[in-house]
Design an enzyme around this catalytic site. Structure first.
Site, short mmCIF file in Angstrom:
data_model
loop_
_atom_site.label_atom_id
_atom_site.label_comp_id
_atom_site.label_asym_id
_atom_site.label_seq_id
_atom_site.Cartn_x
_atom_site.Cartn_y
_atom_site.Cartn_z
N GLU A 90 -9.79 2.62 4.59
CA GLU A 90 -10.19 2.34 3.20
C GLU A 90 -10.12 0.84 2.95
OE1 GLU A 90 -8.73 3.59 -1.32
OE2 GLU A 90 -7.34 3.75 0.38
N GLN A 98 0.83 -1.20 0.00
CA GLN A 98 0.00 0.00 0.00
C GLN A 98 0.86 1.25 0.00
OE1 GLN A 98 -2.94 -1.05 -0.44
NE2 GLN A 98 -3.92 0.92 -0.72
N ASP A 147 -7.53 -5.07 -5.35
CA ASP A 147 -7.14 -4.07 -6.34
C ASP A 147 -7.41 -4.53 -7.76
OD1 ASP A 147 -6.29 -2.19 -4.52
OD2 ASP A 147 -4.19 -2.82 -4.57
N HIS A 207 -50.85 24.51 1.67
CA HIS A 207 -50.64 23.09 1.39
C HIS A 207 -51.95 22.32 1.62
CE1 HIS A 207 -46.44 24.17 1.46
NE2 HIS A 207 -46.04 22.91 1.29
N HIS A 219 2.08 3.07 -3.32
CA HIS A 219 1.27 4.01 -4.11
C HIS A 219 1.82 5.42 -4.09
CE1 HIS A 219 -2.31 1.82 -5.47
NE2 HIS A 219 -2.25 1.13 -4.36
#
Length: 446
Positions: free
Chosen positions: A343, A274, A377, A436, A277
């Site tokens: 995440e 991770q 992924d 109304h 990235h």
């Protein structure tokens, strides 16, 4: 060789409130507000001048200017034809599995009969036209093409356009175009409209449209999805009054809840994957085993020796957004990861399925030793466009539902309206909105 050591957050023997726990956990993120003043003039210029402005900004920021925004269909076909066989096979599997998962998410209309002649139907209607943003930068993301396009197609969206920045290093037929693997993925999915534009200017052009350099119309979209850098995120924020957006994506993140049954080599590899990235990527290990924490540090040290992007990874793992969080037990660990709302969340514990069932806040949950985030992924069939920065506490990842709108259709006969007329009038008067009630009462005047 000195041992790499993840930053430590020691929560053992501490009783923290929910607010204190959130404050104690590592969190990076970006200050989108800080760049909004920079991005707003770009958005406004593109809204006024269209493609010409977008191409000018692309040339200024990325050093490349395509002849036109829209990629010729012939180049999409050529990219697919030249795609490496192994990559093609992998993309086809990813597409097949992602389509299977997202097809099952399609909602059906529901009809509720409240009484004779009183019916409410909820119809699920796809967004008419969507813009799918696929970033460039440190890596090439054909998988993001799959993750954006497939749920939109499953929802029944008729008109799709992919926007992706042109690559300065492209040569030959693909000079001035997005990466050919991005183009090939679009072709494999049957997408025929791709725009060679990225960054804040790409988001603005999707939102406002305009004429291309050859005079062809670039139609604006109704919704924009897909991740990007801080400038893309700021542009999405600015444009959300014009179009719908999926989310404001922050840097990617992984949390791993692990005990002494976890393999430290697996944990280290997943934290590194991770961190690969981005230097701002977050990698967080939550464990009740100090021994595992030490073993993971040793494994990271060893694996960094053969990691291609080792400096980027080392920076990410050393940053304030990454840490090993020590807890008293798995129960506390569950509370911690629910507060963190990652995440991506991996569960590598004894009885991983049972622990996973107790998780309420995560973009996606990966259960056991053989479900790494890398699987999600690419080939799990799930979606990898997920909520970041703790927003998994209240938001979901990209799915077929993202591209569907629920519309209530209300049908009442005269008798059905008369049956509740008194209640409508009473509530209208209680809210001091008597007209109304009059709108109902007058229907029964004779």
């Amino acid at each position: 060789m000195s041992t790499f050591r993840m930053p430590r957050v020691d929560l053992r023997d501490r009783s923290l409130s929910a607010a204190q726990l959130r404050a104690a956990l590592p969190r990076g993120g970006v200050d989108v507000d800080a760049v909004v003043p920079v991005v707003r003039p770009i958005v406004e210029d593109v809204a006024e001048r269209g493609a010409a402005a977008a191409l000018e900004y692309g040339e200024r920021f990325d050093g490349v200017r395509p002849a036109a925004v829209r990629v010729p269909a012939a180049e999409l076909t050529a990219a697919a034809a030249e795609l490496d066989d192994d990559v093609r096979a992998a993309l086809e599997i990813a597409i097949e599995r992602t389509r299977a998962v997202h097809a099952d998410q399609r909602r059906t209309d529901t009809v509720t009969e409240l009484g004779p002649g009183a019916v409410v139907t909820e119809r699920w209607v796809p967004v008419e036209r969507v813009g799918l943003y696929v970033p460039g930068g440190n890596a090439v993301y054909p998988s993001s093409v799959v993750m954006n396009v497939v749920p939109a197609q499953a929802a029944g969206v008729d008109s799709l356009v992919i926007a992706s920045p042109p690559q300065r290093d492209n040569t030959g037929a693909f000079a001035g175009l997005p990466h050919p693997t991005i183009l090939a993925a679009a072709a494999l999915l049957g997408v025929r409209e791709v725009w060679a534009v990225g960054g804040a200017q790409g988001i603005a052009l999707l939102a406002y449209g305009g004429a291309d350099t050859d005079g062809a119309e670039l139609d604006p979209v109704d919704m924009i999805t897909g991740p990007g850098n801080i400038y893309v995120t700021a542009a999405k924020r600015i444009c959300r009054s014009q179009v719908g957006i999926d989310a404001e994506a922050g840097p990617t993140e992984i949390a791993i809840l692990a005990d002494d049954t976890a393999d430290p080599a697996h944990v280290a590899a997943d934290l590194i994957s991770q961190a690969e990235h981005d230097e701002m990527a977050a990698s967080v290990l939550v464990t009740d085993s100090a021994e595992l924490a030490e073993s993971v540090d040793a494994e990271i040290t060893a694996q960094l020796e053969t990691t291609v992007h080792r400096e980027r990874v080392r920076t990410a793992l050393s940053g304030p957004q990454s840490a090993t969080v020590l807890v008293d037990d798995t129960d506390t660990g569950v509370r911690v990861v629910n507060a963190y709302a990652a995440e991506h969340l991996e569960i590598q514990t004894a009885d991983a399925p049972g622990v996973a069932a107790r998780i309420r806040s995560a973009g996606a949950i990966f259960v056991g030793a053989y479900a790494p985030v890398s699987l999600g992924d690419y080939c799990a069939g799930s979606n990898h466009v997920l909520p970041t920065a703790g927003s998994a506490r209240h938001s979901s990842g990209l799915s077929t539902q993202t591209f569907l709108r629920g519309i209530h259709v209300i049908e009442h006969t005269e008798a059905a309206l008369k049956d509740v007329a008194g209640h409508v009038i009473a509530l209208a008067n209680a809210e001091q909105l008597p007209s109304h009630g009059e709108a109902v009462r007058r229907r029964f005047e004779r």
